[in-house]
Design an enzyme around this catalytic site. Sequence first.
Site, PDB file in Angstrom:
ATOM      1  N   GLU A 202       0.804  -1.224   0.000  1.00  0.00           N
ATOM      2  CA  GLU A 202       0.000   0.000   0.000  1.00  0.00           C
ATOM      3  C   GLU A 202       0.838   1.276   0.000  1.00  0.00           C
ATOM      4  O   GLU A 202       0.461   2.253  -0.624  1.00  0.00           O
ATOM      5  CB  GLU A 202      -0.965   0.002   1.192  1.00  0.00           C
ATOM      6  CG  GLU A 202      -2.025  -1.084   1.075  1.00  0.00           C
ATOM      7  CD  GLU A 202      -3.069  -1.015   2.172  1.00  0.00           C
ATOM      8  OE1 GLU A 202      -3.711   0.030   2.336  1.00  0.00           O
ATOM      9  OE2 GLU A 202      -3.235  -2.017   2.891  1.00  0.00           O
ATOM     10  N   HIS A 218       9.029 -26.741   4.386  1.00  0.00           N
ATOM     11  CA  HIS A 218       8.321 -27.932   3.918  1.00  0.00           C
ATOM     12  C   HIS A 218       7.674 -27.709   2.555  1.00  0.00           C
ATOM     13  O   HIS A 218       6.865 -28.508   2.127  1.00  0.00           O
ATOM     14  CB  HIS A 218       7.294 -28.357   4.978  1.00  0.00           C
ATOM     15  CG  HIS A 218       7.960 -28.685   6.288  1.00  0.00           C
ATOM     16  ND1 HIS A 218       8.462 -29.944   6.574  1.00  0.00           N
ATOM     17  CD2 HIS A 218       8.288 -27.895   7.340  1.00  0.00           C
ATOM     18  CE1 HIS A 218       9.041 -29.918   7.769  1.00  0.00           C
ATOM     19  NE2 HIS A 218       8.952 -28.685   8.245  1.00  0.00           N
ATOM     20  N   LYS A 308     -13.696  -0.142  -4.337  1.00  0.00           N
ATOM     21  CA  LYS A 308     -14.827   0.062  -3.411  1.00  0.00           C
ATOM     22  C   LYS A 308     -15.942   0.869  -4.096  1.00  0.00           C
ATOM     23  O   LYS A 308     -17.121   0.583  -3.904  1.00  0.00           O
ATOM     24  CB  LYS A 308     -14.342   0.763  -2.127  1.00  0.00           C
ATOM     25  CG  LYS A 308     -13.525  -0.171  -1.218  1.00  0.00           C
ATOM     26  CD  LYS A 308     -13.127   0.480   0.105  1.00  0.00           C
ATOM     27  CE  LYS A 308     -12.337  -0.489   0.975  1.00  0.00           C
ATOM     28  NZ  LYS A 308     -11.845   0.066   2.238  1.00  0.00           N
TER      29      LYS A 308
END
Length: 314
Positions: A202, A218, A308
Amino acid sequence: MMRYVEEFADMYEKALLMPLPQKAAFVGKGLVVVGMGGSAIAGDILRDCIEGVKVDVWRGYGLPSWLKEEPVIFVSYSGNTEETLSAFSAFVGTNAVAITSGGRLAELARARGIAVINVPGGLPPRASLPYLLFPALRMAERCGARVDGVEEAVKVLRESGDSESVKESVKGMAEALQGQVAIYCPPGFEGAARRMKTQLNENAKMHARWEAFPELHHNEIVGWENTKAPYSVIFIRDAKEHNRIRARIEFTKKLLQGKANIFEMWSRGESKIARVLSIVSQGDLLSVYLAQRRGVDPLPVKTIDLLKEHLAKV
Ligand code: F6R
């Protein structure tokens, strides 16, 4: 954004004095933090900093099917985040609290008799972390969480905020980082690592990713067998890291020789909360120095705003 980063110690101090609701019932064996982005991260960091209480963080629409009777902290800085409002609508009962600067969340919570912790307005949500985190810590204590060293954490943040050597070392890292960035953390620093990644997104407008030891041994580690692109890896280091984790980190650093530029960011302080927040503040500073180096304005998040706006119409 630099101003906010520099004011963090003051903000944490003010956050310590924020009034908490008297009447919030808030009982249970664990707790759930609901939110998105710069609000939800308060939940991840809370989990890193406390002992004795299980914290789950829910990011999404509605509520998880596993939610039983745990108290819920709804966190939305703006109070208008779609997913958080959807989760709030799905919530039944009053064993909850809302942390927000206002918006729909504050209105809806008050209408249902759910306590609201009002945080100061006018900040970018990600810069309001102290005001979201410290009240959440206090609410977690009401459900039995142990949090040692809050005052020490503020002192460490103030000292490192004033320290030219910390600033120089973080600035040096920002100047030397090249290519893709990965952040590797010891267990218990996942919130801090995720915060660093999202601050790089951001503030510096760049991609980054994070992984935690020992899990990265892993799977992630195999990806290095075939890596050609320039890479930088930031190892979050902690004086109290487990000796087997230390052995794993040292092995990984050797493995990455010649494949990635390696950086280390050490935590400061004694208590867990001081060590975690010292990484958060160095990561925040790094993101702002990176923004400067890349010639971008750290403050606006145009793409999030655009999204948004679009979603409000469809
Ligand atoms: C912007 C930011 C975003 C928001 C997110 C949720 O500074 O950090 O990640 O936090 O879009 O919005 P709020 O926090 O208002 O619920």
